[in-house]
Scaffold this active site. Structure first.
Site, mmCIF file in Angstrom:
data_model
loop_
_atom_site.group_PDB
_atom_site.id
_atom_site.type_symbol
_atom_site.label_atom_id
_atom_site.label_comp_id
_atom_site.label_asym_id
_atom_site.label_seq_id
_atom_site.Cartn_x
_atom_site.Cartn_y
_atom_site.Cartn_z
ATOM 1 N N GLY A 31 0.832 -1.198 0.000
ATOM 2 C CA GLY A 31 0.000 0.000 0.000
ATOM 3 C C GLY A 31 0.862 1.241 0.000
ATOM 4 N N GLN A 36 3.232 9.946 0.781
ATOM 5 C CA GLN A 36 4.529 9.262 0.913
ATOM 6 C C GLN A 36 5.451 9.550 -0.266
ATOM 7 O OE1 GLN A 36 2.533 5.336 2.062
ATOM 8 N NE2 GLN A 36 4.453 5.231 3.167
ATOM 9 N N CYS A 79 6.053 -0.092 7.200
ATOM 10 C CA CYS A 79 5.690 1.107 6.440
ATOM 11 C C CYS A 79 6.879 1.578 5.620
ATOM 12 C CB CYS A 79 5.267 2.203 7.413
ATOM 13 S SG CYS A 79 4.756 3.709 6.596
ATOM 14 N N LEU A 80 6.640 1.935 4.367
ATOM 15 C CA LEU A 80 7.727 2.409 3.514
ATOM 16 C C LEU A 80 8.316 3.714 4.043
ATOM 17 C CD1 LEU A 80 6.138 1.610 0.029
ATOM 18 C CD2 LEU A 80 7.723 0.224 1.357
ATOM 19 N N HIS A 121 -4.381 1.562 7.577
ATOM 20 C CA HIS A 121 -3.006 2.075 7.670
ATOM 21 C C HIS A 121 -2.804 3.227 6.666
ATOM 22 C CE1 HIS A 121 1.557 1.230 7.836
ATOM 23 N NE2 HIS A 121 1.428 2.060 6.827
ATOM 24 N N GLU A 122 -3.285 3.027 5.427
ATOM 25 C CA GLU A 122 -3.082 4.047 4.381
ATOM 26 C C GLU A 122 -3.924 5.289 4.652
ATOM 27 O OE1 GLU A 122 -0.570 3.690 2.633
ATOM 28 O OE2 GLU A 122 -0.302 1.572 3.068
ATOM 29 N N HIS A 125 -2.297 7.596 6.956
ATOM 30 C CA HIS A 125 -1.280 8.467 6.340
ATOM 31 C C HIS A 125 -1.902 9.786 5.880
ATOM 32 C CE1 HIS A 125 2.522 6.366 6.116
ATOM 33 N NE2 HIS A 125 1.934 5.254 5.733
HETATM 34 ZN ZN LIG Z 1 2.676 3.316 5.738
#
Ligand SMILES: [Zn+2]
Length: 161
Positions: A31, A36, A79-80, A121-122, A125
């Site tokens: 995701g 991001q 998480c990236l 989660h997304e 963000h």
């Molecule tokens: Zn993340």
């Protein structure tokens, strides 16, 4: 930092979605939120299809959680934006989300399992929330300390090479 809703899903947003999918698959991740890659728009992409199966990209704009289940689920999240760090996070096991799809059509989607975790989660963000923010204060402090240590070691390894 909060991301802004898009007026509609037009070619510009579709291009953004494609760029995000490319970044997500390259990472690799399941995701990615637009913020991001530095774009503060309420756009996210996901693909939770099992490894080795056909890709199943999901493109989402202006997601809105309509309902969450009382039942909770614990899932190991990463998480990236915080590379290499994973922690177990507790969230509602299921949720119902309204959003605009890639063709600007309004959709609602019932999410469970990995998809429910991923979309929550997304969406976090888009509201400036990271998965570590769901941990207790103590757990979060420990976790970020661990992360900083890992980053330092990585830098040292790189310096030595
Ligand atoms: Zn993340």
């Amino acid at each position: 930092m909060t991301s802004y809703p898009v007026e509609q899903v037009d070619d510009e947003i579709r291009t953004l979605m494609d760029d995000m999918l490319e970044t997500m698959y390259a990472a690799p991740g399941i995701g990615l939120a637009a913020i991001q890659i530095g774009v503060p728009k309420r756009v996210l992409v996901m693909d939770v299809s099992p490894e080795g199966e056909e890709p199943n990209p999901i493109c989402v704009a202006n997601p809105e959680i309509l309902k969450t289940s009382d039942a909770l689920a614990e899932c190991e999240e990463g998480c990236l934006s915080i590379p290499d760090l994973t922690e177990k996070v507790v969230r509602p096991a299921e949720c119902r989300v309204r959003y605009l799809d890639r063709d600007n059509n309004e959709q609602t989607m019932n999410c469970s399992g990995l998809l429910a975790t991923c979309i929550q989660h997304e969406i976090d963000h888009l509201n400036g929330v990271l998965f570590v923010d769901h941990l207790s204060k103590l757990k979060k402090d420990l976790s970020l300390k661990k992360y900083k240590k890992m980053q330092r070691e990585k830098m040292r390894d790189m310096a030595e090479k």
